[in-house]
Write a protein that holds these residues in place. Sequence first.
Motif, PDB file in Angstrom:
ATOM      1  N   GLU A  71       6.435   4.427  -9.539  1.00 53.86           N
ATOM      2  CA  GLU A  71       7.324   3.435 -10.137  1.00 53.86           C
ATOM      3  C   GLU A  71       8.180   2.719  -9.105  1.00 53.86           C
ATOM      4  OE1 GLU A  71      11.024   3.550 -13.189  1.00 53.86           O
ATOM      5  OE2 GLU A  71       9.169   4.506 -13.886  1.00 53.86           O
ATOM      6  N   THR A  72       8.519   3.425  -8.010  1.00 59.35           N
ATOM      7  CA  THR A  72       9.438   2.850  -7.026  1.00 59.35           C
ATOM      8  C   THR A  72       8.864   2.726  -5.613  1.00 59.35           C
ATOM      9  OG1 THR A  72      10.386   5.028  -6.580  1.00 59.35           O
ATOM     10  CG2 THR A  72      11.487   3.671  -8.257  1.00 59.35           C
ATOM     11  N   GLU A  73       7.592   3.126  -5.409  1.00 57.95           N
ATOM     12  CA  GLU A  73       7.026   3.062  -4.064  1.00 57.95           C
ATOM     13  C   GLU A  73       5.564   2.647  -4.099  1.00 57.95           C
ATOM     14  OE1 GLU A  73       8.075   6.115  -1.095  1.00 57.95           O
ATOM     15  OE2 GLU A  73       5.921   6.362  -0.806  1.00 57.95           O
ATOM     16  N   TRP A  74       5.209   1.756  -3.168  1.00 54.81           N
ATOM     17  CA  TRP A  74       3.833   1.298  -2.966  1.00 54.81           C
ATOM     18  C   TRP A  74       3.462   1.649  -1.538  1.00 54.81           C
ATOM     19  CZ3 TRP A  74       1.547  -2.157   0.434  1.00 54.81           C
ATOM     20  CH2 TRP A  74       0.271  -2.630   0.098  1.00 54.81           C
ATOM     21  N   SER A  75       2.334   2.336  -1.362  1.00 55.96           N
ATOM     22  CA  SER A  75       1.895   2.756  -0.041  1.00 55.96           C
ATOM     23  C   SER A  75       0.414   2.445   0.113  1.00 55.96           C
ATOM     24  CB  SER A  75       2.135   4.260   0.126  1.00 55.96           C
ATOM     25  OG  SER A  75       1.621   4.705   1.363  1.00 55.96           O
ATOM     26  N   ALA A  76       0.062   1.777   1.217  1.00 52.53           N
ATOM     27  CA  ALA A  76      -1.335   1.463   1.520  1.00 52.53           C
ATOM     28  C   ALA A  76      -1.692   2.119   2.846  1.00 52.53           C
ATOM     29  CB  ALA A  76      -1.538  -0.044   1.591  1.00 52.53           C
ATOM     30  N   TYR A  77      -2.790   2.878   2.867  1.00 54.08           N
ATOM     31  CA  TYR A  77      -3.233   3.548   4.079  1.00 54.08           C
ATOM     32  C   TYR A  77      -4.466   2.845   4.631  1.00 54.08           C
ATOM     33  CZ  TYR A  77      -5.057   7.054   7.274  1.00 54.08           C
ATOM     34  OH  TYR A  77      -5.535   7.690   8.393  1.00 54.08           O
ATOM     35  N   ASP A  78      -4.344   2.343   5.857  1.00 50.82           N
ATOM     36  CA  ASP A  78      -5.461   1.711   6.558  1.00 50.82           C
ATOM     37  C   ASP A  78      -6.111   2.801   7.412  1.00 50.82           C
ATOM     38  OD1 ASP A  78      -7.216   0.267   8.126  1.00 50.82           O
ATOM     39  OD2 ASP A  78      -5.674  -0.949   9.096  1.00 50.82           O
ATOM     40  N   GLN A  79      -7.232   3.332   6.925  1.00 52.14           N
ATOM     41  CA  GLN A  79      -7.898   4.440   7.596  1.00 52.14           C
ATOM     42  C   GLN A  79      -8.374   4.049   8.995  1.00 52.14           C
ATOM     43  OE1 GLN A  79     -11.281   6.054   5.493  1.00 52.14           O
ATOM     44  NE2 GLN A  79     -10.890   8.078   6.328  1.00 52.14           N
ATOM     45  N   LYS A  80      -8.843   2.831   9.150  1.00 53.06           N
ATOM     46  CA  LYS A  80      -9.350   2.377  10.456  1.00 53.06           C
ATOM     47  C   LYS A  80      -8.253   2.409  11.524  1.00 53.06           C
ATOM     48  CE  LYS A  80     -11.998  -1.359  12.551  1.00 53.06           C
ATOM     49  NZ  LYS A  80     -12.683  -2.630  12.318  1.00 53.06           N
ATOM     50  N   ALA A  81      -7.065   1.935  11.180  1.00 51.61           N
ATOM     51  CA  ALA A  81      -5.950   1.898  12.137  1.00 51.61           C
ATOM     52  C   ALA A  81      -5.108   3.175  12.099  1.00 51.61           C
ATOM     53  CB  ALA A  81      -5.060   0.695  11.855  1.00 51.61           C
ATOM     54  N   GLY A  82      -5.263   3.976  11.041  1.00 49.13           N
ATOM     55  CA  GLY A  82      -4.453   5.179  10.901  1.00 49.13           C
ATOM     56  C   GLY A  82      -2.998   4.884  10.595  1.00 49.13           C
ATOM     57  N   LEU A  83      -2.751   3.784   9.871  1.00 51.71           N
ATOM     58  CA  LEU A  83      -1.380   3.362   9.571  1.00 51.71           C
ATOM     59  C   LEU A  83      -1.117   3.314   8.075  1.00 51.71           C
ATOM     60  CD1 LEU A  83      -0.970   0.420  12.085  1.00 51.71           C
ATOM     61  CD2 LEU A  83       0.008   2.711  12.278  1.00 51.71           C
ATOM     62  N   TYR A  84       0.120   3.641   7.721  1.00 51.13           N
ATOM     63  CA  TYR A  84       0.612   3.498   6.351  1.00 51.13           C
ATOM     64  C   TYR A  84       1.549   2.297   6.304  1.00 51.13           C
ATOM     65  CZ  TYR A  84      -0.982   8.249   5.345  1.00 51.13           C
ATOM     66  OH  TYR A  84      -1.745   9.376   5.165  1.00 51.13           O
ATOM     67  N   TYR A  85       1.418   1.474   5.290  1.00 48.09           N
ATOM     68  CA  TYR A  85       2.314   0.357   5.018  1.00 48.09           C
ATOM     69  C   TYR A  85       3.038   0.733   3.727  1.00 48.09           C
ATOM     70  CZ  TYR A  85      -0.870  -2.040   8.194  1.00 48.09           C
ATOM     71  OH  TYR A  85      -1.637  -2.384   9.279  1.00 48.09           O
ATOM     72  N   VAL A  86       4.356   0.880   3.791  1.00 44.99           N
ATOM     73  CA  VAL A  86       5.090   1.402   2.648  1.00 44.99           C
ATOM     74  C   VAL A  86       6.203   0.441   2.240  1.00 44.99           C
ATOM     75  CG1 VAL A  86       6.320   3.394   1.707  1.00 44.99           C
ATOM     76  CG2 VAL A  86       4.644   3.730   3.537  1.00 44.99           C
ATOM     77  N   ILE A  87       6.314   0.239   0.931  1.00 44.66           N
ATOM     78  CA  ILE A  87       7.383  -0.570   0.350  1.00 44.66           C
ATOM     79  C   ILE A  87       8.053   0.270  -0.726  1.00 44.66           C
ATOM     80  CG2 ILE A  87       7.948  -2.633  -0.990  1.00 44.66           C
ATOM     81  CD1 ILE A  87       5.507  -3.977   0.280  1.00 44.66           C
ATOM     82  N   LYS A  88       9.376   0.406  -0.638  1.00 46.72           N
ATOM     83  CA  LYS A  88      10.159   1.112  -1.642  1.00 46.72           C
ATOM     84  C   LYS A  88      11.101   0.127  -2.318  1.00 46.72           C
ATOM     85  CE  LYS A  88      10.449   5.603   0.652  1.00 46.72           C
ATOM     86  NZ  LYS A  88      11.366   6.644   1.139  1.00 46.72           N
ATOM     87  N   SER A  89      11.164   0.201  -3.627  1.00 54.14           N
ATOM     88  CA  SER A  89      12.069  -0.707  -4.335  1.00 54.14           C
ATOM     89  C   SER A  89      13.490  -0.189  -4.240  1.00 54.14           C
ATOM     90  CB  SER A  89      11.667  -0.839  -5.802  1.00 54.14           C
ATOM     91  OG  SER A  89      11.950   0.341  -6.503  1.00 54.14           O
ATOM     92  N   GLU A  90      14.410  -1.095  -4.354  1.00 53.44           N
ATOM     93  CA  GLU A  90      15.837  -0.746  -4.353  1.00 53.44           C
ATOM     94  C   GLU A  90      16.424  -1.136  -5.688  1.00 53.44           C
ATOM     95  OE1 GLU A  90      17.590  -2.720  -0.959  1.00 53.44           O
ATOM     96  OE2 GLU A  90      17.269  -0.917   0.223  1.00 53.44           O
ATOM     97  N   GLY A  91      16.128  -0.355  -6.701  1.00 50.83           N
ATOM     98  CA  GLY A  91      16.717  -0.641  -7.996  1.00 50.83           C
ATOM     99  C   GLY A  91      15.703  -0.737  -9.106  1.00 50.83           C
ATOM    100  N   LYS A  92      14.950  -1.823  -9.137  1.00 52.22           N
ATOM    101  CA  LYS A  92      14.001  -1.999 -10.242  1.00 52.22           C
ATOM    102  C   LYS A  92      12.618  -1.479  -9.869  1.00 52.22           C
ATOM    103  CE  LYS A  92      12.342  -6.682  -9.392  1.00 52.22           C
ATOM    104  NZ  LYS A  92      12.184  -7.999  -9.957  1.00 52.22           N
ATOM    105  N   PRO A  93      11.834  -1.104 -10.876  1.00 57.39           N
ATOM    106  CA  PRO A  93      10.469  -0.615 -10.606  1.00 57.39           C
ATOM    107  C   PRO A  93       9.605  -1.688  -9.955  1.00 57.39           C
ATOM    108  CG  PRO A  93      11.129  -0.128 -12.859  1.00 57.39           C
ATOM    109  CD  PRO A  93      12.171  -1.034 -12.279  1.00 57.39           C
ATOM    110  N   LEU A  94       8.630  -1.249  -9.178  1.00 58.67           N
ATOM    111  CA  LEU A  94       7.694  -2.176  -8.552  1.00 58.67           C
ATOM    112  C   LEU A  94       6.755  -2.762  -9.586  1.00 58.67           C
ATOM    113  CD1 LEU A  94       6.738  -0.179  -5.344  1.00 58.67           C
ATOM    114  CD2 LEU A  94       8.221  -2.134  -5.478  1.00 58.67           C
TER     115      LEU A  94
END
Length: 94
Positions: A71-94
Motif C-alpha cells: 500500500e505504501t511502497e513500490w519496489s522494482a528489482y533489475d536482476q541484470k544490474a542487481g539494483l532495487y528502485y524503491v519509492i515509499k509514499s509519505e501519507g497516501k497509498p500508492l
Amino acid sequence: MASVDRNDLENCIGSSVKVCIHGEEGEDMAPWLDKKVKKLANCPDNTHLRIYFDNHYFFAVPFTSEVKQTETEWSAYDQKAGLYYVIKSEGKPL
C-alpha cells in the motif's frame, strides 16, 4: 511476480515520496531522498519507465524488472544490474 507497469505509479504523480536505489541487502546503500513525482514516461526505445522528479531528473527503471508493491511502497528489482528502485509514499497509498 509482476513486471513494471506505468499504471501502478499513476497515483504518485504530484505526491511527495521517498526514493532510493540500492543493491542487495547488506551492501552500502544510497540515502533516501525526499522527492515529488512530476510525471511518468517511456524512454525513447521503450525499454525503461522514466519516473521524473522535475523536468530534467528521473529514475529509468527497466520494464523487465520484478515489482513488489504494498500500500505504501513500490519496489522494482533489475536482476541484470542487481539494483532495487524503491519509492515509499509519505501519507497516501500508492
